[in-house]
Scaffold this motif. Structure first.
Motif, short mmCIF file in Angstrom:
data_model
loop_
_atom_site.label_atom_id
_atom_site.label_comp_id
_atom_site.label_asym_id
_atom_site.label_seq_id
_atom_site.Cartn_x
_atom_site.Cartn_y
_atom_site.Cartn_z
N LEU A 183 -8.42 13.60 -3.93
CA LEU A 183 -7.40 12.60 -4.25
C LEU A 183 -6.48 12.33 -3.06
CD1 LEU A 183 -6.47 13.78 -7.85
CD2 LEU A 183 -7.60 11.64 -7.25
N GLY A 184 -5.86 13.39 -2.54
CA GLY A 184 -4.93 13.20 -1.42
C GLY A 184 -3.60 12.65 -1.90
N TRP A 185 -2.51 13.37 -1.63
CA TRP A 185 -1.20 12.97 -2.12
C TRP A 185 -0.73 11.66 -1.50
CZ3 TRP A 185 1.69 13.72 -6.09
CH2 TRP A 185 3.07 13.48 -6.05
N ASP A 186 -0.94 11.48 -0.21
CA ASP A 186 -0.44 10.28 0.46
C ASP A 186 -1.21 9.02 0.04
OD1 ASP A 186 1.49 11.68 1.76
OD2 ASP A 186 0.40 11.87 3.66
N GLY A 187 -2.34 9.19 -0.62
CA GLY A 187 -3.08 8.03 -1.10
C GLY A 187 -2.69 7.59 -2.49
N CYS A 188 -1.70 8.27 -3.07
CA CYS A 188 -1.27 7.96 -4.44
C CYS A 188 0.13 7.38 -4.45
CB CYS A 188 -1.28 9.23 -5.30
SG CYS A 188 -2.90 10.01 -5.46
#
Length: 271
Positions: A69-74
């Motif tokens: 997922l990746g936090w910065d992509g949300c």
């Protein structure tokens, strides 16, 4: 860093890029919300609450970064004792359950090994799919409202309390039916059990899951289920004239053939 969306991620535009009062955008999104259990407990002073928030923003973004997922992509919004996260459309929806929930539970356990008493963090999490509206002030819509009703469900709170674990998760009926029920691999749909969600004006079904647990042990299912009261037994008929108060009475010489039904039946002979 908060990213308020770009076309590549399938998220709404940055609110500041639209003039005040301009057109609103909405999009069908995968939503996740988390909430710290017992955040306002009297033992949790302002200083403790700030420490818990710091831990929350270490645990949750770290779990996202441990996943594809990746936090910065949300897209994410702070909710005081929790947060709301919009998952990028490019990511498989099941990722919210697997591996994210396991990563969250692992990081919570790691934190709680060194955190004692009111500093220990236990989370409730909820997932839903629906239309999300976006303006200069943030995210809104019926789907967002429903997500937070799920998060506040008494059945979810009871499941977390009774489990003694760090994390309890609830999926909306739509999320379970559309995503979890069709999942393959390590996700077991049977590890989720249905509960009734009754919060404010909402009455719906949700599906509870406890990561790293048999999820659905009879005791936990019973604790999460609404209390059912057995209907009262119908009153016995009042005795009438010539009728005994109960049982079967025989008068005279009697021969009984077949079955005799218990109750106030009277069988008379030729006496």
């Amino acid at each position: 860093m908060n990213i308020f969306g770009d076309a590549a991620h399938g998220l709404p535009d940055r609110p500041g890029e639209r003039a005040a009062g301009g057109p609103r955008r909405s999009q069908h999104c995968v939503l996740l919300a988390v909430d710290v259990a017992a955040f306002t407990d009297p033992a949790r002073t302002d200083r403790v609450q700030l420490a818990i928030r710091e831990a929350l923003y270490d645990v949750v973004p770290g779990a996202f970064d441990d996943c594809p997922l990746g936090w910065d992509g949300c897209l994410h919004e702070d909710r005081g004792d929790g947060m709301l996260v919009v998952i990028p459309a490019r990511m498989p929806t099941i990722t919210v359950v697997d591996p994210l929930l396991d990563r969250l539970a692992e990081r919570l356990r790691r934190h709680n090994r060194s955190a004692s008493g009111p500093h220990a963090v236990r989370l409730r999490a909820a997932a839903h799919i629906g239309e999300v509206h976006h303006d200069a002030h943030g995210l809104a819509g019926t789907a967002v409202n429903h997500l937070f009703r799920l998060l506040d469900a008494p059945a979810l709170k009871r499941a977390l309390d009774d489990s003694g674990g760090e994390l309890a998760f609830i999926a909306s009926d739509y999320f379970y039916d559309s995503v979890v029920r069709h999942a393959e691999g390590t996700v077991d749909p049977a590890a989720f059990w249905p509960v009734t969600v009754e919060v404010k004006q909402t009455r719906a079904r949700g599906w509870v899951h406890l990561p790293h647990s048999p999820a659905g042990t009879p005791a936990l299912r019973e604790a999460a289920a609404p209390t059912r009261t057995a209907p009262p037994a119908p009153p016995a008929p009042a005795p009438g004239p010539g009728r005994p108060a109960g049982g079967i009475a025989f008068f005279g010489n009697v021969t009984v053939h077949g079955d005799v039904v218990a109750g106030d039946k009277i069988v008379r002979g030729d006496g």
